[in-house]
Design a protein around this motif. Structure first.
Motif, PDB file in Angstrom:
ATOM      1  N   THR A  29       0.815  -1.210   0.000  1.00  0.00           N
ATOM      2  CA  THR A  29       0.000   0.000   0.000  1.00  0.00           C
ATOM      3  C   THR A  29       0.852   1.264   0.000  1.00  0.00           C
ATOM      4  N   GLY A  30       2.095   1.181   0.478  1.00  0.00           N
ATOM      5  CA  GLY A  30       2.950   2.355   0.535  1.00  0.00           C
ATOM      6  C   GLY A  30       4.309   2.012   1.115  1.00  0.00           C
ATOM      7  N   LEU A  31       5.134   3.032   1.266  1.00  0.00           N
ATOM      8  CA  LEU A  31       6.494   2.828   1.764  1.00  0.00           C
ATOM      9  C   LEU A  31       6.524   2.310   3.192  1.00  0.00           C
ATOM     10  N   ASP A  32       5.441   2.532   3.947  1.00  0.00           N
ATOM     11  CA  ASP A  32       5.425   2.067   5.330  1.00  0.00           C
ATOM     12  C   ASP A  32       5.383   0.547   5.419  1.00  0.00           C
ATOM     13  N   GLN A  33       5.101  -0.132   4.300  1.00  0.00           N
ATOM     14  CA  GLN A  33       5.109  -1.586   4.291  1.00  0.00           C
ATOM     15  C   GLN A  33       6.422  -2.164   3.768  1.00  0.00           C
ATOM     16  N   LEU A  34       7.403  -1.301   3.570  1.00  0.00           N
ATOM     17  CA  LEU A  34       8.715  -1.752   3.117  1.00  0.00           C
ATOM     18  C   LEU A  34       9.740  -1.504   4.221  1.00  0.00           C
ATOM     19  N   PRO A  35      10.463  -2.529   4.664  1.00  0.00           N
ATOM     20  CA  PRO A  35      11.488  -2.332   5.689  1.00  0.00           C
ATOM     21  C   PRO A  35      12.668  -1.570   5.115  1.00  0.00           C
ATOM     22  N   PRO A  36      13.483  -0.960   5.969  1.00  0.00           N
ATOM     23  CA  PRO A  36      14.645  -0.217   5.483  1.00  0.00           C
ATOM     24  C   PRO A  36      15.615  -1.112   4.719  1.00  0.00           C
ATOM     25  N   TYR A  37      16.216  -0.555   3.680  1.00  0.00           N
ATOM     26  CA  TYR A  37      17.109  -1.345   2.840  1.00  0.00           C
ATOM     27  C   TYR A  37      18.519  -1.448   3.413  1.00  0.00           C
ATOM     28  N   LEU A  38      18.764  -0.855   4.578  1.00  0.00           N
ATOM     29  CA  LEU A  38      20.061  -1.001   5.225  1.00  0.00           C
ATOM     30  C   LEU A  38      20.222  -2.393   5.825  1.00  0.00           C
ATOM     31  N   ASP A  39      19.090  -3.070   6.033  1.00  0.00           N
ATOM     32  CA  ASP A  39      19.108  -4.425   6.573  1.00  0.00           C
ATOM     33  C   ASP A  39      18.264  -5.296   5.660  1.00  0.00           C
ATOM     34  N   MET A  40      18.867  -6.303   5.034  1.00  0.00           N
ATOM     35  CA  MET A  40      18.166  -7.139   4.063  1.00  0.00           C
ATOM     36  C   MET A  40      17.603  -8.419   4.678  1.00  0.00           C
ATOM     37  N   HIS A  41      17.492  -8.456   6.012  1.00  0.00           N
ATOM     38  CA  HIS A  41      16.911  -9.621   6.655  1.00  0.00           C
ATOM     39  C   HIS A  41      15.453  -9.753   6.222  1.00  0.00           C
ATOM     40  N   MET A  42      15.066 -10.938   5.731  1.00  0.00           N
ATOM     41  CA  MET A  42      13.736 -11.116   5.164  1.00  0.00           C
ATOM     42  C   MET A  42      12.618 -10.902   6.182  1.00  0.00           C
ATOM     43  N   ALA A  43      12.854 -11.305   7.429  1.00  0.00           N
ATOM     44  CA  ALA A  43      11.797 -11.229   8.439  1.00  0.00           C
ATOM     45  C   ALA A  43      11.778  -9.898   9.173  1.00  0.00           C
ATOM     46  N   LEU A  44      12.620  -8.942   8.774  1.00  0.00           N
ATOM     47  CA  LEU A  44      12.643  -7.636   9.427  1.00  0.00           C
ATOM     48  C   LEU A  44      11.290  -6.963   9.265  1.00  0.00           C
ATOM     49  N   SER A  45      10.696  -6.517  10.380  1.00  0.00           N
ATOM     50  CA  SER A  45       9.360  -5.910  10.360  1.00  0.00           C
ATOM     51  C   SER A  45       9.286  -4.735   9.385  1.00  0.00           C
ATOM     52  N   PRO A  46       8.199  -4.667   8.581  1.00  0.00           N
ATOM     53  CA  PRO A  46       7.011  -5.543   8.546  1.00  0.00           C
ATOM     54  C   PRO A  46       7.161  -6.776   7.667  1.00  0.00           C
ATOM     55  N   GLY A  47       8.384  -7.107   7.247  1.00  0.00           N
ATOM     56  CA  GLY A  47       8.613  -8.312   6.462  1.00  0.00           C
ATOM     57  C   GLY A  47       8.759  -8.048   4.979  1.00  0.00           C
ATOM     58  N   ARG A  48       9.587  -8.861   4.331  1.00  0.00           N
ATOM     59  CA  ARG A  48       9.809  -8.721   2.889  1.00  0.00           C
ATOM     60  C   ARG A  48       9.090  -9.834   2.129  1.00  0.00           C
ATOM     61  N   THR A  49       8.513  -9.482   1.021  1.00  0.00           N
ATOM     62  CA  THR A  49       7.789 -10.388   0.124  1.00  0.00           C
ATOM     63  C   THR A  49       6.586 -11.012   0.830  1.00  0.00           C
ATOM     64  N   THR A 118      10.906 -23.668  19.821  1.00  0.00           N
ATOM     65  CA  THR A 118      11.647 -22.695  20.607  1.00  0.00           C
ATOM     66  C   THR A 118      13.146 -22.884  20.406  1.00  0.00           C
ATOM     67  N   GLY A 119      13.830 -21.770  20.117  1.00  0.00           N
ATOM     68  CA  GLY A 119      15.272 -21.835  19.933  1.00  0.00           C
ATOM     69  C   GLY A 119      15.706 -22.359  18.595  1.00  0.00           C
ATOM     70  N   ALA A 120      14.764 -22.440  17.629  1.00  0.00           N
ATOM     71  CA  ALA A 120      15.128 -22.964  16.314  1.00  0.00           C
ATOM     72  C   ALA A 120      16.099 -22.039  15.587  1.00  0.00           C
ATOM     73  N   ASN A 121      16.012 -20.734  15.874  1.00  0.00           N
ATOM     74  CA  ASN A 121      16.930 -19.747  15.290  1.00  0.00           C
ATOM     75  C   ASN A 121      16.904 -19.801  13.758  1.00  0.00           C
ATOM     76  N   VAL A 122      15.694 -19.976  13.221  1.00  0.00           N
ATOM     77  CA  VAL A 122      15.500 -20.020  11.781  1.00  0.00           C
ATOM     78  C   VAL A 122      14.345 -19.091  11.430  1.00  0.00           C
ATOM     79  N   SER A 123      14.491 -18.319  10.367  1.00  0.00           N
ATOM     80  CA  SER A 123      13.414 -17.442   9.921  1.00  0.00           C
ATOM     81  C   SER A 123      12.360 -18.299   9.229  1.00  0.00           C
ATOM     82  N   VAL A 124      11.224 -18.467   9.887  1.00  0.00           N
ATOM     83  CA  VAL A 124      10.159 -19.317   9.364  1.00  0.00           C
ATOM     84  C   VAL A 124       9.156 -18.454   8.605  1.00  0.00           C
ATOM     85  N   PRO A 125       8.939 -18.716   7.315  1.00  0.00           N
ATOM     86  CA  PRO A 125       7.993 -17.907   6.535  1.00  0.00           C
ATOM     87  C   PRO A 125       6.572 -18.012   7.078  1.00  0.00           C
TER      88      PRO A 125
END
Length: 203
Positions: A29-49, A118-125
């Motif tokens: 809907t807008g830029l507020d739904q895109l996380p900052p590009y300084l960090d490319m972590h997929m699960a970074l709020s609000p999430g990529r893709t 718990t403790g899986a330390n994996v980004s789960v889609p």
């Protein structure tokens, strides 16, 4: 769209061709739904893709319209539990044609792990497209499609770089769009509502 782009568009607008394309991206809907590009972590709020986005987008991944009215009437899986990477999950999807011209329907199957260990330390889609199949559905008919998902395709890469099939209860959605389709912009009754079922992976 190329030399025949105008002809193709006219064929759709005048009903000579029944559209069946689906979005290969998520339209936010807008830029507020895109996380900052300084960090490319997929699960970074609000999430990529569509796999990690936690907000309702304008148009979700897999969204598309048709002149036909379809309904997903049944979805089931076999087996109910996966025990090894050699297993294959078989998905049975029933689609009913309720009105309009004959349809070419791209069935989309999404999978997600409901409760990551718990403790899986994996980004789960939050949702992951794991199978799709285009089927022809003639007016007034009901068809059953069979899709397969090898267990090894459900693995995730852990911090050690190794693939891991996480145990737990998995959700599965079958429909003409991703499970996040119900947004303020896409509440269209011609979009076939996805159906849900579940299976498990033995620890």
């Amino acid at each position: 769209p190329g030399e025949e782009g105008g002809t193709a568009l006219a064929n759709v607008l005048f009903g000579d061709v029944n559209p069946s394309g689906r979005l290969p991206i998520t339209i936010v809907t807008g830029l507020d739904q895109l996380p900052p590009y300084l960090d490319m972590h997929m699960a970074l709020s609000p999430g990529r893709t569509h796999r990690y986005l936690t907000l309702a987008p304008m148009y979700p991944f897999g969204y598309g319209l048709s002149y036909s009215l379809l309904r997903y009437t049944r979805v089931s899986v076999s087996p109910q539990e996966l025990t090894s990477l050699d297993d294959v999950l078989t998905v049975y999807v029933q689609v009913e044609h309720l009105g309009g011209p004959d349809a070419s329907e791209p069935i989309q199957v999404y999978v997600w792990l409901e409760t990551p260990p718990t403790g899986a330390n994996v980004s789960v889609p939050l949702q992951d497209l794991r199978a799709f199949q285009r089927v022809d559905v003639q007016r007034g008919t009901i068809i059953t499609a069979i899709l397969t998902i090898p267990a090894k395709t459900l693995t995730l890469v852990g911090p050690d770089g190794k693939l891991a099939l996480l145990p737990g209860r998995y959700g599965l959605s079958a429909g003409s769009v991703s499970p996040s389709w119900q947004t303020p912009y896409t509440q269209d009754q011609t979009v076939a509502r996805p159906l849900l079922t579940w299976f498990s992976v033995e620890g």
